[in-house]
Design a protein around this motif. Structure first.
Motif, mmCIF file in Angstrom:
data_model
loop_
_atom_site.group_PDB
_atom_site.id
_atom_site.type_symbol
_atom_site.label_atom_id
_atom_site.label_comp_id
_atom_site.label_asym_id
_atom_site.label_seq_id
_atom_site.Cartn_x
_atom_site.Cartn_y
_atom_site.Cartn_z
ATOM 1 N N ARG A 14 0.826 -1.218 0.000
ATOM 2 C CA ARG A 14 0.000 0.000 0.000
ATOM 3 C C ARG A 14 0.852 1.257 0.000
ATOM 4 N NH1 ARG A 14 -3.695 -2.279 4.693
ATOM 5 N NH2 ARG A 14 -1.591 -2.504 5.434
ATOM 6 N N ILE A 15 2.088 1.119 0.444
ATOM 7 C CA ILE A 15 2.965 2.293 0.480
ATOM 8 C C ILE A 15 3.240 2.834 -0.926
ATOM 9 C CG2 ILE A 15 5.249 1.216 0.375
ATOM 10 C CD1 ILE A 15 5.898 3.082 2.845
ATOM 11 N N ASP A 16 3.090 1.974 -1.939
ATOM 12 C CA ASP A 16 3.287 2.411 -3.324
ATOM 13 C C ASP A 16 2.220 3.400 -3.781
ATOM 14 O OD1 ASP A 16 5.568 0.877 -3.578
ATOM 15 O OD2 ASP A 16 4.479 -0.852 -4.370
ATOM 16 N N ILE A 21 4.765 11.066 3.261
ATOM 17 C CA ILE A 21 4.788 10.441 4.583
ATOM 18 C C ILE A 21 5.412 11.422 5.561
ATOM 19 C CG2 ILE A 21 5.766 8.601 6.002
ATOM 20 C CD1 ILE A 21 5.668 6.795 3.563
ATOM 21 N N TYR A 22 4.672 11.700 6.620
ATOM 22 C CA TYR A 22 5.152 12.527 7.724
ATOM 23 C C TYR A 22 5.319 11.582 8.895
ATOM 24 C CZ TYR A 22 5.174 16.138 11.332
ATOM 25 O OH TYR A 22 5.509 16.947 12.386
ATOM 26 N N VAL A 23 6.534 11.476 9.411
ATOM 27 C CA VAL A 23 6.799 10.471 10.440
ATOM 28 C C VAL A 23 7.665 11.066 11.543
ATOM 29 C CG1 VAL A 23 8.813 9.513 9.238
ATOM 30 C CG2 VAL A 23 7.532 8.072 10.795
ATOM 31 N N GLU A 24 7.376 10.645 12.771
ATOM 32 C CA GLU A 24 8.208 11.000 13.918
ATOM 33 C C GLU A 24 9.231 9.896 14.142
ATOM 34 O OE1 GLU A 24 5.519 11.192 17.178
ATOM 35 O OE2 GLU A 24 4.928 13.257 16.753
ATOM 36 N N TYR A 25 10.322 10.256 14.763
ATOM 37 C CA TYR A 25 11.265 9.243 15.237
ATOM 38 C C TYR A 25 11.649 9.602 16.661
ATOM 39 C CZ TYR A 25 14.879 12.673 14.054
ATOM 40 O OH TYR A 25 15.635 13.803 13.981
ATOM 41 N N HIS A 26 11.958 8.561 17.430
ATOM 42 C CA HIS A 26 12.210 8.754 18.852
ATOM 43 C C HIS A 26 13.584 8.276 19.282
ATOM 44 C CE1 HIS A 26 8.084 10.004 19.442
ATOM 45 N NE2 HIS A 26 7.772 9.066 18.588
ATOM 46 N N ASN A 27 14.353 7.774 18.323
ATOM 47 C CA ASN A 27 15.742 7.399 18.598
ATOM 48 C C ASN A 27 16.478 7.286 17.269
ATOM 49 O OD1 ASN A 27 15.700 4.504 17.692
ATOM 50 N ND2 ASN A 27 14.165 4.370 19.324
ATOM 51 N N GLU A 28 17.786 7.300 17.332
ATOM 52 C CA GLU A 28 18.607 7.308 16.120
ATOM 53 C C GLU A 28 18.450 6.027 15.310
ATOM 54 O OE1 GLU A 28 21.256 8.952 13.309
ATOM 55 O OE2 GLU A 28 19.933 9.793 14.812
ATOM 56 N N ASP A 29 18.318 4.883 15.964
ATOM 57 C CA ASP A 29 18.126 3.626 15.229
ATOM 58 C C ASP A 29 16.851 3.663 14.399
ATOM 59 O OD1 ASP A 29 20.480 2.505 16.161
ATOM 60 O OD2 ASP A 29 19.509 1.465 17.835
ATOM 61 N N MET A 37 14.157 2.239 4.935
ATOM 62 C CA MET A 37 12.908 1.662 4.432
ATOM 63 C C MET A 37 12.311 2.483 3.294
ATOM 64 S SD MET A 37 11.017 0.713 8.018
ATOM 65 C CE MET A 37 9.494 0.190 7.254
ATOM 66 N N LEU A 38 12.456 3.788 3.356
ATOM 67 C CA LEU A 38 11.754 4.665 2.422
ATOM 68 C C LEU A 38 12.600 5.191 1.275
ATOM 69 C CD1 LEU A 38 9.649 6.738 4.982
ATOM 70 C CD2 LEU A 38 8.955 4.729 3.660
ATOM 71 N N THR A 39 13.900 5.058 1.357
ATOM 72 C CA THR A 39 14.774 5.744 0.402
ATOM 73 C C THR A 39 14.611 5.289 -1.053
ATOM 74 O OG1 THR A 39 17.015 6.591 0.137
ATOM 75 C CG2 THR A 39 16.806 4.255 0.610
ATOM 76 N N ASP A 40 14.176 4.067 -1.313
ATOM 77 C CA ASP A 40 14.002 3.626 -2.701
ATOM 78 C C ASP A 40 12.821 4.303 -3.383
ATOM 79 O OD1 ASP A 40 16.175 1.952 -2.534
ATOM 80 O OD2 ASP A 40 14.986 0.162 -2.129
ATOM 81 N N VAL A 54 15.447 12.890 18.355
ATOM 82 C CA VAL A 54 13.984 12.955 18.355
ATOM 83 C C VAL A 54 13.568 14.041 17.375
ATOM 84 C CG1 VAL A 54 11.909 13.433 19.704
ATOM 85 C CG2 VAL A 54 13.827 12.218 20.762
ATOM 86 N N GLY A 55 12.670 13.694 16.451
ATOM 87 C CA GLY A 55 12.239 14.697 15.493
ATOM 88 C C GLY A 55 11.206 14.168 14.531
ATOM 89 N N THR A 56 11.040 14.900 13.440
ATOM 90 C CA THR A 56 10.082 14.534 12.403
ATOM 91 C C THR A 56 10.757 14.605 11.047
ATOM 92 O OG1 THR A 56 9.314 16.810 12.266
ATOM 93 C CG2 THR A 56 8.074 15.339 13.706
ATOM 94 N N MET A 57 10.230 13.813 10.118
ATOM 95 C CA MET A 57 10.738 13.805 8.748
ATOM 96 C C MET A 57 9.555 13.750 7.795
ATOM 97 S SD MET A 57 13.934 11.148 9.211
ATOM 98 C CE MET A 57 12.902 9.822 9.794
ATOM 99 N N VAL A 58 9.720 14.377 6.654
ATOM 100 C CA VAL A 58 8.705 14.353 5.608
ATOM 101 C C VAL A 58 9.348 13.742 4.368
ATOM 102 C CG1 VAL A 58 7.160 15.720 4.156
ATOM 103 C CG2 VAL A 58 7.603 16.421 6.535
ATOM 104 N N TYR A 59 8.726 12.687 3.876
ATOM 105 C CA TYR A 59 9.205 12.001 2.674
ATOM 106 C C TYR A 59 8.200 12.209 1.550
ATOM 107 C CZ TYR A 59 12.658 9.561 5.485
ATOM 108 O OH TYR A 59 13.716 9.262 6.304
#
Length: 81
Positions: A14-16, A21-29, A37-40, A54-59
């Motif tokens: 479904r990701i196709d 995608i707006y996503v939070e992250y809570h640690n460096e890993d 996961m998303l770079t392709d 800790v932050g947010t990213m928009v893909y």
């Protein structure tokens, strides 16, 4: 909180059909895992670190760079930087 990676994994094919995608992250890993996961299919278009690891990213789906070439100059992960 902290379930971003499993949620993205659960999307499967479904990701196709996803453009943004707006996503939070809570640690460096998690940040690195999400990026891998998303770079392709996506480019990192914007990001904000609220505090260390800790932050947010928009893909943005890569096909938008073909449809709207001006977007390429706005992304933050440009290869020429």
């Amino acid at each position: 909180e902290g379930c971003e990676v499993p949620i993205l994994e659960s999307l499967g094919p479904r990701i196709d059909k996803t453009d943004l995608i707006y996503v939070e992250y809570h640690n460096e890993d998690d940040r690195r895992t999400i990026d891998t996961m998303l770079t392709d299919r996506f480019v990192l278009f914007a990001a904000r670190a609220d505090r260390l690891h800790v932050g947010t990213m928009v893909y943005l789906a890569r096909h938008w760079l073909v449809r709207v070439p001006a977007l390429d100059a706005l992304r933050i992960d440009r290869p020429d930087l």
